[in-house]
Design an enzyme around this catalytic site. Structure first.
Site, short mmCIF file in Angstrom:
data_model
loop_
_atom_site.label_atom_id
_atom_site.label_comp_id
_atom_site.label_asym_id
_atom_site.label_seq_id
_atom_site.Cartn_x
_atom_site.Cartn_y
_atom_site.Cartn_z
N GLU A 43 0.87 -1.17 0.00
CA GLU A 43 0.00 0.00 0.00
C GLU A 43 0.91 1.22 0.00
OE1 GLU A 43 -3.73 2.00 2.39
OE2 GLU A 43 -2.02 1.33 3.55
N ARG A 84 -4.52 9.22 2.01
CA ARG A 84 -5.28 9.34 3.26
C ARG A 84 -5.42 10.82 3.59
NH1 ARG A 84 -7.81 6.34 3.19
NH2 ARG A 84 -6.73 4.40 3.71
N HIS A 140 -12.52 5.39 8.15
CA HIS A 140 -11.67 5.24 9.33
C HIS A 140 -12.25 6.07 10.47
CE1 HIS A 140 -9.23 4.33 5.83
NE2 HIS A 140 -8.48 3.57 6.61
N LYS A 167 -13.73 -1.46 3.14
CA LYS A 167 -12.82 -1.50 4.28
C LYS A 167 -13.28 -0.52 5.36
CE LYS A 167 -8.30 0.08 5.84
NZ LYS A 167 -7.20 1.00 5.50
N GLN A 232 -0.29 -2.15 14.30
CA GLN A 232 0.19 -3.02 13.23
C GLN A 232 1.34 -3.89 13.73
OE1 GLN A 232 1.18 -0.57 9.87
NE2 GLN A 232 -0.95 -0.35 9.22
#
Length: 248
Positions: A43, A84, A140, A167, A232
């Site tokens: 990504e 983003r 998000h 997502k 993560q």
């Protein structure tokens, strides 16, 4: 669990974010990551190139993007290109978002992320499809986890918008929030024809990054070097757990 259309053999896919201030630095990260086990998709977060402190202008940014994208293309690892926005935790000002995603689409990568909440998202999804890129509609929630009904509606909106993948990532404040997110992911995976990705962020949400596929999530995000979101884990860690779960 339905696989991602641009990496159909990975169940679930491990997506590794590439986040750097310049295209050249991103290309170096991609080359380094390509030698690691468990990397199914890059990504490339290109929003730092559109940050307010960048002054090259669109022509200069496009030249940098095209030059750097060659390194991703040569790696033979599919690329998801993402912008983003500042509204969802990134670097790109909201008023520059549509132009930045259009730049991402022009690269003709395997997939492009489009934030459902931004103006013009329908047009961006359509433009990506015309360019031959798969689309991930995303949302998000950085402050909290929406309710179960709100999450169900988000996934439904993404499927209804014509995205190839839906997502949703949310910040939990309790294990109840994590379970709410996982439950919504499972329901969406059964209710919609497209693959879905559900992630609970932060330390509480780490289980969703390891075992989300058991609840219908088609992909998880893991690091090789610098990550792009709290909670993560490394690609090697996630790949090990994936191998164990796939063996049954």
């Amino acid at each position: 669990m339905k696989p991602l259309p641009f990496v159909p053999d990975a169940r679930p896919a491990i997506i590794v974010p590439i986040l750097a201030r310049t295209g050249e630095a991103a290309a170096r990260q991609a080359i380094a990551a390509s030698s690691h086990e468990g990397v199914d998709v890059y990504e490339w977060r290109i929003d730092p190139l559109f940050a307010p402190d960048r002054h090259e202008g669109r022509e200069g940014i496009m030249a940098e993007l095209e030059r750097s994208y060659d390194a991703f293309a040569r790696s033979q690892i599919p690329a998801l290109v993402t912008v983003r926005s500042e509204a969802e935790g990134g670097y790109c000002p909201v008023d520059a978002y549509a132009d930045a995603v259009s730049a991402a689409i022009s690269l003709a990568p395997e997939a492009v992320d489009v934030e459902l909440g931004r103006g013009g998202s329908a047009e961006l999804l359509s433009a990506a499809r015309e360019r031959g890129a798969a689309t991930i509609a995303s949302a998000h929630a950085w402050e909290s986890t929406p309710s179960a009904s709100e999450l169900d509606e988000l996934f439904a909106q993404m499927a209804g918008a014509g995205a190839d993948v839906a997502k949703v990532a949310a910040m939990p404040h309790s294990m109840d929030d994590v379970l709410t997110l996982l439950g919504a992911t499972w329901r969406a995976s059964q209710a919609h024809e497209i693959p879905v990705i559900g992630i609970a962020m932060g330390e509480l949400g780490r289980v969703t990054r390891l075992c989300g596929a058991e609840f219908g999530s088609a992909a998880t995000f893991a690091t090789v070097g610098t990550g792009s979101a709290p909670g993560q884990m490394t690609a090697e860690q996630v790949d090990m757990v994936r191998s164990i779960l796939l063996r049954g």
